[in-house]
Structures are given as structure tokens and as C-alpha cells.
Write a protein that holds these residues in place. Structure first.
Motif, short mmCIF file in Angstrom:
data_model
loop_
_atom_site.label_atom_id
_atom_site.label_comp_id
_atom_site.label_asym_id
_atom_site.label_seq_id
_atom_site.Cartn_x
_atom_site.Cartn_y
_atom_site.Cartn_z
N GLY A 10 66.03 25.57 65.54
CA GLY A 10 66.90 24.98 64.53
C GLY A 10 68.46 25.04 64.96
O GLY A 10 68.66 24.59 66.03
N SER A 11 69.38 25.63 63.94
CA SER A 11 70.66 25.79 64.37
C SER A 11 71.09 27.03 65.10
O SER A 11 72.23 27.09 65.85
N LEU A 12 69.95 27.93 65.45
CA LEU A 12 70.41 28.98 66.08
C LEU A 12 70.21 29.03 67.74
O LEU A 12 68.99 28.50 68.13
N VAL A 13 70.91 29.58 68.37
CA VAL A 13 71.16 29.47 69.85
C VAL A 13 70.87 30.88 70.29
O VAL A 13 71.95 31.76 69.83
N ARG A 14 70.23 31.33 71.17
CA ARG A 14 70.04 32.58 71.84
C ARG A 14 69.95 32.31 73.54
O ARG A 14 69.52 31.38 73.89
N HIS A 15 70.67 33.08 74.09
CA HIS A 15 70.81 33.05 75.47
C HIS A 15 69.82 34.07 76.15
O HIS A 15 70.19 35.46 76.17
N LEU A 16 68.69 33.95 76.72
CA LEU A 16 67.64 34.98 76.85
C LEU A 16 67.96 35.31 78.54
O LEU A 16 68.02 34.13 79.15
N PRO A 17 67.89 36.59 78.83
CA PRO A 17 67.82 36.95 80.26
C PRO A 17 66.74 36.27 80.96
O PRO A 17 65.29 36.46 80.39
N VAL A 18 66.56 35.86 82.27
CA VAL A 18 65.56 35.50 83.06
C VAL A 18 65.02 36.87 83.70
O VAL A 18 66.23 37.19 84.38
N MET A 19 63.91 37.09 83.79
CA MET A 19 63.74 38.36 84.72
C MET A 19 62.25 38.19 85.23
O MET A 19 61.66 37.38 84.75
#
Length: 180
Positions: A10-19
Motif C-alpha cells: 500500500g502506501s507503507l514502505v519498509r527497508h528490510l535488511p538482506v541477510m
């Protein structure tokens, strides 16, 4: 600077760590715990996908699905949901167990349904809700436990489908995550 994956729901953005996990699989680490805004939004959206389906309870797997189950239960007007635990607790009465394999945990695990909860679920229809479905190991173990309890799974919901789970037709999701 650590590599991240940009997830937009939707309008929510998250920056997820790549591991990279000990098993060699590289993931974008999605953790719903503590993210009240995303949890609420996801619960609202997943509830819409159920399209007024008639069922008795939501069931989730410990632990990252718990806040989602709490919120979707409340928004649906229900007063109770059930949690499949990842170990037998001393207070449990005649627990049912099923082995589970998940890509995010290297050790052998089991899912556990307290016998008291199993009695409440007997003959009931349930919707399984979780944060991410990837290999489907947790979902398969959950369904096995619910079958032992004589409950009928009528739908499966997750915020995200990861990897090959994106191709599954038996789950409803709000987005996808790649495996790297």
C-alpha cells in the motif's frame, strides 16, 4: 552500509535488511513484531480478502504472527484466537505436536497445540494467519495439528509470500518477497 530490500505494501514502505541464514539461503528479513502501523494495515487488508467468509476462529503460529492474529481477530469482531506454540509448556494439558521445518530456523522444531485449545477447536472452522509463508513447512505442520484437533482449515492468510510460495493458489497474501 548493509544491503536492504525495499518493500512497499500500500502506501507503507519498509527497508528490510538482506541477510544470509546459516543454511545458505539469503532473505529480506521481514519482522512484523513491533510494527503496529503495518500490523494494523495488514489486518485490515487481509480481512477484506476473506470477503465475509463464515468461520469460527483465527489460528496463528508463534511468534511473529501473534500481533497480526490479535489485530485481525479484534477487527473482525471476534473475541478469541489460538496460537500454535513452538514448544510444550508445563501448563499444557495433553498437548498435540507436529514436527516443523522452516527456512529461518536451523534447529529441529515442533508446533504444539494445547489439548485444552484443541477441545475448543474440535468441529470448528478456522483461518490460519501468519506473517510470511515461504517453504510452507510451518503451514503444513499447523494444518496437521488442526486436523488432529478435528478442526477444518477454510483459508490461509499471510502478509507476504516468499520465494516459491508466491506461486501457491491456496494462500491469500498482500505482497511477495524474493529469495536471493
Amino acid at each position: 552500509m548493509p544491503k536492504t530490500y525495499r518493500l512497499q505494501l500500500g502506501s507503507l514502505v519498509r527497508h528490510l535488511p538482506v541477510m544470509t541464514l546459516p543454511n545458505g539461503v539469503t532473505i529480506a528479513s521481514f519482522v512484523l513484531l513491533g510494527d503496529a502501523e503495518l500490523t494494523h494495515w495488514a489486518a485490515e487488508q487481509l480481512l477484506k480478502k476473506l470477503n465475509h467468509l463464515d468461520f469460527d476462529y483465527f489460528v496463528t503460529v508463534e511468534s511473529k504472527g501473534i500481533p497480526l492474529a490479535q489485530e485481525i481477530t479484534w477487527l473482525s469482531g471476534r473475541k478469541r484466537y489460538f496460537v500454535l506454540r513452538k514448544g510444550v509448556k508445563d501448563y499444557m494439558v495433553s498437548p498435540l505436536t507436529a514436527p516443523v521445518t522452516a527456512i529461518t530456523t536451523s534447529a529441529d522444531q515442533q508446533l504444539v497445540l494445547d489439548g485444552t485449545d484443541a477441545a475448543k477447536l474440535k468441529g470448528k472452522s478456522v483461518v490460519i494467519v501468519d506473517d510470511v509463508i515461504s517453504s510452507g513447512g510451518s503451514l503444513q505442520a499447523a494444518e496437521k495439528l488442526l486436523q488432529q484437533a478435528d478442526a477444518q482449515v477454510v483459508n490461509r492468510l499471510a502478509v507476504l509470500a516468499e520465494g516459491d510460495a508466491q506461486k501457491r493458489q491456496d494462500i491469500m497474501t498482500l505482497g511477495t518477497l524474493p529469495l536471493f
